[in-house]
Design a protein around this motif. Structure first.
Motif, short mmCIF file in Angstrom:
data_model
loop_
_atom_site.label_atom_id
_atom_site.label_comp_id
_atom_site.label_asym_id
_atom_site.label_seq_id
_atom_site.Cartn_x
_atom_site.Cartn_y
_atom_site.Cartn_z
N GLU A 169 0.83 -1.22 0.00
CA GLU A 169 0.00 0.00 0.00
C GLU A 169 0.86 1.26 0.00
O GLU A 169 0.51 2.26 -0.61
CB GLU A 169 -0.89 0.04 1.25
CG GLU A 169 -2.06 -0.92 1.23
CD GLU A 169 -2.63 -1.15 2.65
OE1 GLU A 169 -3.40 -2.10 2.78
OE2 GLU A 169 -2.28 -0.40 3.61
N LYS A 170 2.01 1.19 0.73
CA LYS A 170 2.76 2.44 0.96
C LYS A 170 3.87 2.72 -0.04
O LYS A 170 4.30 3.87 -0.17
CB LYS A 170 3.36 2.43 2.38
CG LYS A 170 2.33 2.75 3.45
CD LYS A 170 2.94 2.77 4.83
CE LYS A 170 3.76 3.98 5.14
NZ LYS A 170 4.25 3.98 6.53
N LEU A 171 4.35 1.67 -0.70
CA LEU A 171 5.53 1.87 -1.54
C LEU A 171 5.15 2.67 -2.79
O LEU A 171 4.43 2.17 -3.65
CB LEU A 171 6.10 0.49 -1.94
CG LEU A 171 7.59 0.41 -2.18
CD1 LEU A 171 8.39 0.83 -0.95
CD2 LEU A 171 7.96 -1.01 -2.57
N ARG A 172 5.62 3.90 -2.87
CA ARG A 172 5.25 4.77 -4.00
C ARG A 172 6.25 4.61 -5.15
O ARG A 172 5.87 4.50 -6.29
CB ARG A 172 5.21 6.24 -3.56
CG ARG A 172 4.16 6.54 -2.53
CD ARG A 172 2.80 6.90 -3.18
NE ARG A 172 1.76 6.89 -2.19
CZ ARG A 172 0.96 5.86 -1.92
NH1 ARG A 172 1.08 4.73 -2.61
NH2 ARG A 172 0.04 5.92 -0.99
N THR A 173 7.55 4.66 -4.80
CA THR A 173 8.55 4.48 -5.86
C THR A 173 9.25 3.15 -5.63
O THR A 173 9.56 2.78 -4.50
CB THR A 173 9.62 5.60 -5.82
OG1 THR A 173 10.06 5.71 -4.48
CG2 THR A 173 9.08 6.93 -6.30
N MET A 174 9.47 2.44 -6.71
CA MET A 174 10.09 1.12 -6.62
C MET A 174 11.61 1.29 -6.48
O MET A 174 12.24 1.86 -7.38
CB MET A 174 9.78 0.30 -7.88
CG MET A 174 8.31 0.07 -8.09
SD MET A 174 7.69 -1.05 -6.82
CE MET A 174 6.01 -0.50 -6.70
N PRO A 175 12.20 0.83 -5.39
CA PRO A 175 13.66 0.94 -5.28
C PRO A 175 14.35 0.06 -6.32
O PRO A 175 13.84 -1.02 -6.64
CB PRO A 175 13.95 0.45 -3.87
CG PRO A 175 12.77 -0.33 -3.47
CD PRO A 175 11.59 0.15 -4.25
N GLU A 176 15.47 0.54 -6.82
CA GLU A 176 16.23 -0.30 -7.77
C GLU A 176 17.30 -1.04 -6.96
O GLU A 176 18.16 -0.42 -6.33
CB GLU A 176 16.88 0.59 -8.82
CG GLU A 176 17.36 -0.24 -10.00
CD GLU A 176 18.21 0.60 -10.95
OE1 GLU A 176 19.09 0.01 -11.61
OE2 GLU A 176 18.01 1.83 -11.00
N ILE A 177 17.19 -2.35 -6.94
CA ILE A 177 18.11 -3.13 -6.10
C ILE A 177 19.12 -3.85 -6.99
O ILE A 177 18.74 -4.66 -7.83
CB ILE A 177 17.33 -4.12 -5.21
CG1 ILE A 177 16.28 -3.35 -4.38
CG2 ILE A 177 18.28 -4.91 -4.32
CD1 ILE A 177 15.46 -4.22 -3.46
N LYS A 178 20.39 -3.51 -6.78
CA LYS A 178 21.45 -4.15 -7.58
C LYS A 178 22.09 -5.28 -6.76
O LYS A 178 22.09 -5.23 -5.53
CB LYS A 178 22.52 -3.11 -7.92
CG LYS A 178 22.01 -1.92 -8.71
CD LYS A 178 23.01 -1.56 -9.81
CE LYS A 178 22.43 -0.55 -10.76
NZ LYS A 178 22.48 0.82 -10.24
N PRO A 179 22.66 -6.29 -7.45
CA PRO A 179 23.28 -7.40 -6.72
C PRO A 179 24.28 -6.91 -5.68
O PRO A 179 25.05 -5.98 -5.94
CB PRO A 179 23.97 -8.21 -7.82
CG PRO A 179 23.19 -7.88 -9.06
CD PRO A 179 22.71 -6.47 -8.91
N GLY A 180 24.22 -7.51 -4.51
CA GLY A 180 25.19 -7.20 -3.46
C GLY A 180 24.87 -5.96 -2.64
O GLY A 180 25.57 -5.64 -1.69
N GLN A 238 23.12 -3.21 -0.07
CA GLN A 238 22.45 -3.17 1.25
C GLN A 238 21.31 -2.18 1.12
O GLN A 238 21.53 -1.03 0.72
CB GLN A 238 23.41 -2.65 2.30
CG GLN A 238 24.62 -3.53 2.54
CD GLN A 238 24.73 -3.93 3.99
OE1 GLN A 238 24.37 -3.15 4.87
NE2 GLN A 238 25.20 -5.12 4.25
N VAL A 239 20.10 -2.59 1.42
CA VAL A 239 18.93 -1.73 1.20
C VAL A 239 18.16 -1.58 2.50
O VAL A 239 17.85 -2.57 3.16
CB VAL A 239 18.00 -2.36 0.13
CG1 VAL A 239 16.79 -1.47 -0.13
CG2 VAL A 239 18.75 -2.65 -1.14
#
Ligand code: UTP
Length: 484
Positions: free
Chosen positions: A467-478, A480-481
């Motif tokens: 419900e809350k996630l407005r922008t999709m984070p771009e997650i690259k291999p390795g 830390q998010v």
């Protein structure tokens, strides 16, 4: 309470109590103790059950050790509600969630975390809740729960949710100081209530109370079953009643994945008028070291893994599935009234004692030397919270999923350790993100190729994250998010 004042009077007072039960050896060093040391010893003695109770305990549980009497041929698996409802249950689950949310909003639900254990296997010197465990930010266990509670308040627009934390005499002070230092992690200090559980001495196999040193008994907390009496003795039950709290959401300090306040669980528990409900998960193998939810003569009870006979543990249903498959993970809903009723007459309330053979450093009163045992030398007695289930009306069990809600920190390394718990927190966060439409890189073996943490202040479950996630984070291999 001992009213005697002079050292001699105190000595005589305790001697009169201890001689008839054969425990006067704990006063061996009295003549050589300083006044302060005598006070230490007296204050340990004052924490013990009555002499008659100690005597009975020793006779029944230390000297004799009869295995629990369970009629194994009558044992059946306990029924449970599945994690996801079937078509015929969808309405029930939806109604339960609504009821659960309403009870939370009305302030009728408190969280209760048991944090009085010694954490010996982890080998961490402070209270376990202080241990840093989240995979990216290294937040301590207590912070994760505090943020879960705050996150729940924000999500449902409630006032402060009360949080009861059970400590032991050994870690109470340090726990309180930690919360004060961390400013209660954003909670109000008035919504957090510490209460201290009782203790039990370690005994030699022939039933003698052990001395940790000349002026201290070898005491340890009396088990998580001690929660029920501790709630009464510390006045916490009264405080709950005054605050209008009807339901207690019980969890252990060592499981960072726990949903501390779960509307579905709360709602089902209340709707079905259960006095004590439990979450279960499917065992990973026949002999997994978790208690088994069973039924005997219509009563639900947890049988410890060590007490379930091998032939029952391996039994299969006609479809090949494991017959005794429901593992207990120490997550419960408990009605306040149930605890009131159980403990109203302390003398009549009894949970069974479980004994464990442990290594306990102690003073040998004959040689007067400190013994550091290399083999178990002592019997420790504890009560377990799940032994209250057979006393409850309408006990209910709800399935949960291991990957969603259970990854305890028991050991420093290996299974159920710091590493496995961090890994499982990150994997759950990855799944929640994927369910919200985020692409998470994965290694060839399937595990996420990134370390991910989601603050409970942002989302307490996958649905809220979606419900809350407005922008999709771009997650690259390795990478830390940290989602906050
Ligand atoms: P454990 O059975 O894992 O025991 O407790 P422990 O003392 O934490 O760890 P070990 O066995 O010494 O390694 C399960 C939960 O019950 C709480 C613990 O704090 C943990 O949350 N507990 C246990 C108490 O609150 N009091 C107790 O007397 C025992």
């Amino acid at each position: 309470m001992n009213q005697a004042t002079t050292p001699n009077q105190m000595f005589e007072y305790w001697q009169q109590k201890l001689v008839p039960i054969g425990q006067e050896h704990v006063l061996t060093f009295w003549p050589a103790l300083t006044e302060a040391q005598r006070i230490d010893l007296i204050s340990d003695l004052q924490q013990l059950p009555s002499p008659a109770a100690i005597h009975e305990l020793v006779q029944q549980n230390v000297i004799k050790c009869e295995p629990p009497r369970i009629e194994m041929d009558k044992l059946q698996p306990a029924p449970y509600y599945p994690a996801s409802p079937g078509i015929d249950q969808a309405g029930l689950y939806a109604d339960a969630v609504k009821l659960g949310v309403r009870l939370i909003q009305e302030g009728k639900v408190a969280a209760l975390c048991v944090a009085g254990g010694q954490g010996t296997r982890l080998g961490f010197s402070g209270p376990k809740g202080v241990f840093p465990i989240s995979p990216v930010e290294n937040k301590p266990l207590f912070q994760l729960f505090a943020e879960y509670i705050r996150g729940t308040e924000l999500r449902y627009g409630t006032g402060p949710i009360h949080w009861f934390i059970m400590t032991s005499p050994a870690n109470d002070m340090e726990t309180r100081q930690f919360f004060a230092k961390e400013k209660f992690f954003g909670l109000r200090s008035s919504q957090v209530r510490f209460f201290t559980q009782g203790v039990m001495p370690a005994f030699s196999p022939d039933g003698k109370i052990l001395l940790a040193d000349r002026n201290h008994l070898a005491l340890s907390p009396d088990g998580h079953g001690g929660t029920l009496l501790a709630l009464r003795r510390t006045g916490s039950l009264e405080e709950m009643a005054e605050a209008g709290i009807e339901q207690i959401s019980y969890f252990q300090v060592d499981n960072p994945l726990v949903h501390c306040i779960d509307p579905l669980f709360i709602g089902l528990h209340a709707m079905k008028k259960s006095q004590m409900s439990s979450k279960m998960l499917e065992k990973v193998d026949d002999f997994e070291r978790v208690g088994n939810f069973t039924m005997i003569d219509g009563k639900v009870m947890v049988v410890e893994y060590s007490d379930l006979p091998k032939e029952l543990a391996v039994t299969r249903n006609p479809d090949g599935s494991r017959k005794f498959n429901a593992g207990s993970i120490a997550i419960h809903m408990i009605s306040r009234q149930f605890v009131e009723d159980l403990t109203a007459d302390e003398a009549r309330f009894k949970l069974p004692w479980h004994r464990a053979h442990k290594k306990v450093p102690c003073i040998n009163v004959n040689s007067r030397e400190l013994v550091e045992p290399s083999e178990p030398n002592a019997i420790k007695l504890e009560t377990f919270i799940f032994d209250a289930i057979p006393m409850a009306q309408n006990p209910l069990i709800l399935q949960t999923l291991r990957e969603e809600e259970f990854s305890p920190v028991k050991n420093a390394t290996g299974a159920d350790s710091v590493d496995t718990s961090r890994r499982d927190q990150s994997s759950r966060a990855a799944r929640w993100l994927e369910q919200a439409g985020v692409k998470v890189p994965r290694k060839p073996g399937g595990e996420p190729d990134a370390t991910i943490e989601i603050s409970p202040l942002f989302a307490v479950d996958a649905e809220q994250l979606r419900e809350k996630l407005r922008t999709m984070p771009e997650i690259k291999p390795g990478m830390q998010v940290y989602i906050k």
